[in-house]
Motif scaffolding. Structure first.
Motif, mmCIF file in Angstrom:
data_model
loop_
_atom_site.group_PDB
_atom_site.id
_atom_site.type_symbol
_atom_site.label_atom_id
_atom_site.label_comp_id
_atom_site.label_asym_id
_atom_site.label_seq_id
_atom_site.Cartn_x
_atom_site.Cartn_y
_atom_site.Cartn_z
ATOM 1 N N LEU A 162 0.839 -1.199 0.000
ATOM 2 C CA LEU A 162 0.000 0.000 0.000
ATOM 3 C C LEU A 162 0.877 1.253 0.000
ATOM 4 O O LEU A 162 0.621 2.221 -0.734
ATOM 5 N N THR A 163 1.948 1.201 0.784
ATOM 6 C CA THR A 163 2.861 2.347 0.846
ATOM 7 C C THR A 163 3.531 2.559 -0.518
ATOM 8 O O THR A 163 3.728 3.700 -0.952
ATOM 9 N N ALA A 164 3.861 1.450 -1.197
ATOM 10 C CA ALA A 164 4.490 1.568 -2.521
ATOM 11 C C ALA A 164 3.525 2.240 -3.502
ATOM 12 O O ALA A 164 3.929 3.105 -4.300
ATOM 13 N N LEU A 165 2.260 1.872 -3.437
ATOM 14 C CA LEU A 165 1.267 2.493 -4.331
ATOM 15 C C LEU A 165 1.047 3.964 -3.951
ATOM 16 O O LEU A 165 0.897 4.833 -4.819
ATOM 17 N N GLN A 166 1.051 4.220 -2.661
ATOM 18 C CA GLN A 166 0.894 5.599 -2.172
ATOM 19 C C GLN A 166 2.021 6.476 -2.743
ATOM 20 O O GLN A 166 1.799 7.586 -3.228
ATOM 21 N N ARG A 167 3.230 5.923 -2.708
ATOM 22 C CA ARG A 167 4.396 6.655 -3.217
ATOM 23 C C ARG A 167 4.263 6.902 -4.729
ATOM 24 O O ARG A 167 4.577 7.982 -5.235
ATOM 25 N N ALA A 168 3.781 5.861 -5.444
ATOM 26 C CA ALA A 168 3.633 5.997 -6.899
ATOM 27 C C ALA A 168 2.631 7.111 -7.223
ATOM 28 O O ALA A 168 2.827 7.880 -8.172
ATOM 29 N N ASP A 188 3.081 4.741 -14.828
ATOM 30 C CA ASP A 188 3.399 3.417 -15.384
ATOM 31 C C ASP A 188 3.347 2.350 -14.303
ATOM 32 O O ASP A 188 2.842 1.248 -14.519
ATOM 33 N N LYS A 189 3.869 2.700 -13.130
ATOM 34 C CA LYS A 189 3.873 1.731 -12.018
ATOM 35 C C LYS A 189 2.438 1.364 -11.638
ATOM 36 O O LYS A 189 2.108 0.199 -11.440
ATOM 37 N N LEU A 190 1.597 2.401 -11.545
ATOM 38 C CA LEU A 190 0.195 2.148 -11.179
ATOM 39 C C LEU A 190 -0.474 1.285 -12.245
ATOM 40 O O LEU A 190 -1.158 0.306 -11.949
ATOM 41 N N HIS A 191 -0.234 1.662 -13.510
ATOM 42 C CA HIS A 191 -0.861 0.954 -14.607
ATOM 43 C C HIS A 191 -0.445 -0.518 -14.618
ATOM 44 O O HIS A 191 -1.282 -1.414 -14.770
ATOM 45 N N ASP A 192 0.870 -0.765 -14.440
ATOM 46 C CA ASP A 192 1.367 -2.151 -14.454
ATOM 47 C C ASP A 192 0.735 -2.966 -13.326
ATOM 48 O O ASP A 192 0.366 -4.128 -13.504
ATOM 49 N N TRP A 193 0.633 -2.341 -12.169
ATOM 50 C CA TRP A 193 0.045 -3.047 -11.012
ATOM 51 C C TRP A 193 -1.415 -3.420 -11.306
ATOM 52 O O TRP A 193 -1.844 -4.547 -11.084
ATOM 53 N N PHE A 194 -2.160 -2.446 -11.834
ATOM 54 C CA PHE A 194 -3.598 -2.689 -12.089
ATOM 55 C C PHE A 194 -3.790 -3.714 -13.211
ATOM 56 O O PHE A 194 -4.745 -4.486 -13.209
#
Ligand code: NAP
Length: 322
Positions: free
Chosen positions: A273-279, A286-292
């Motif tokens: 969650l913290t990694a996504l918060q940082r993104a 791109d990070k968010l998109h790849d995760w989703f």
């Protein structure tokens, strides 16, 4: 209806809520057992369950209910199992099988195992099927259809007893798997226990926010907007509210009895969650998109395995299960 012989002469159910009453209903409908005896904590539930017609006899105490039973199924919240086991130990028939439907599996071996007399077989089980409703009125015979039922027999358990419990669940419509209890508790901690914790949290947080907004509107002399969290709940929040309506006693017991594993999963979740918060903060689209993208594929896998839920005419069992 099936023409097969009953698997057990007499099944005793301790706890007559959603799970106990659903098992009783399918057992009665399909003749899986000869006689169904029931016992529960309150007189009110006991009488209501009898009125609903899926029990052959009702008993004031668990000890009376299990007398002469060749199958005993513990269907109470997992925190109640130790006391129930202590109460029934002296009344268990030699050769009887004791199983359960609890959502945590290491705890039953710890809490119930010591009370099981020699010659009685403990075969812990967990039908991964449920809804957010509780009580005998909400059970239904189709609850276990196409759902997994995980058995976690301790090493050395009589194989014939494991097979017999597996056969009961298969005839109730489930896909039966045998698993180590530690593995079960880790898998379910992430797939069921943590999602419930998140739902309980987010619904509580949203409710606090709503109360604060109402207070601020009143203090500022603005028009007080009522219940916007409920009004706009279709935007993803609705499913959380359904999960967060799950029985408090049952879920209290699950978290307390799978404590270490849930805390481990919560740690992993918090890191991600913290990694996504940082993104989000750093605009890393791109990070968010790849995760989703990855999580969307996981959803497809759930659908492909037939575990995405299905419409049930009696009750929507697409709902959450413990
Ligand atoms: P439920 O509808 O709330 O029913 C629980 C039943 O247990 C009630 O009849 C209650 O009695 C009885 N009970 C509570 N304490 C007792 C005690 N000390 N002695 C005897 N009976 C007692 O709950 P449920 O959904 O059926 O859940 C039962 C078990 O199934 C839990 O261990 C849970 O972890 C597991 N499970 C639940 C789900 C799910 O999604 N609901 C899925 C899989 C497994 P009174 O009504 O008389 O007070």
């Amino acid at each position: 209806m099936t023409s097969e012989q009953p698997l057990f002469e007499r099944m005793a159910l301790i706890g007559l809520g959603l799970l106990g009453s659903s098992l009783a209903r399918v057992a009665k409908r399909d003749g899986l057992v000869g006689h169904i005896a029931g016992s529960t904590r309150s007189r009110e539930t006991l009488e209501r369950a009898f009125e609903l017609g899926f029990l052959d006899s009702i008993h004031e105490t668990p000890a009376e209910a299990v007398e002469g039973a060749d199958l005993v199924v513990l269907c109470a919240p997992v925190g109640a199992n130790a006391d129930i086991a202590a109460a029934i130990a002296g009344s268990l028939r030699p050769g009887a099988i004791v199983t359960d439907v609890g959502s945590v599996k290491q705890a039953i071996v710890r809490d119930v195992g010591p009370y099981i007399p020699a010659g009685v077989h403990l075969v812990p089980g967990h039908p991964v099927a449920g809804t957010e409703k509780s009580g005998p009125d909400h059970g239904f015979a189709e609850l276990f259809e196409d759902r997994y039922c995980i058995l976690t027999p301790p090493p050395g358990t009589d194989e014939a007893a494991v097979d017999k419990v597996g056969e009961l669940w298969r005839r109730a419509g489930s896909r039966v798997e045998v698993m180590d209890p530690h593995h079960h508790d880790r898998v379910l901690a992430i797939t069921s226990h943590l999602p419930h914790l998140i739902a309980y949290t987010i619904v509580g947080t949203a409710s606090d926010l709503e109360n604060q907004l109402l207070r601020e509107d009143a203090e500022n002399g603005d028009v007080v907007r009522t219940r916007d969290v409920i009004r706009y709940s279709a935007g993803g929040f609705r499913d959380f509210t359904r999960i967060a309506a799950s029985p408090p006693e049952m879920w209290r017991d699950i978290f307390l009895n799978n404590r270490e594993t849930v805390l481990e999963m919560l740690g992993r979740f918090t890191e991600d969650l913290t990694a996504l918060q940082r993104a989000i903060r750093w605009g890393e689209g791109d990070k968010l998109h790849d995760w989703f993208e990855r999580t969307r594929e996981i959803r497809q896998g759930v659908v492909d395995m037939g575990q995405a839920g299905s419409f049930n005419p009696v009750e929507d069992k697409d709902a959450n299960e413990a």
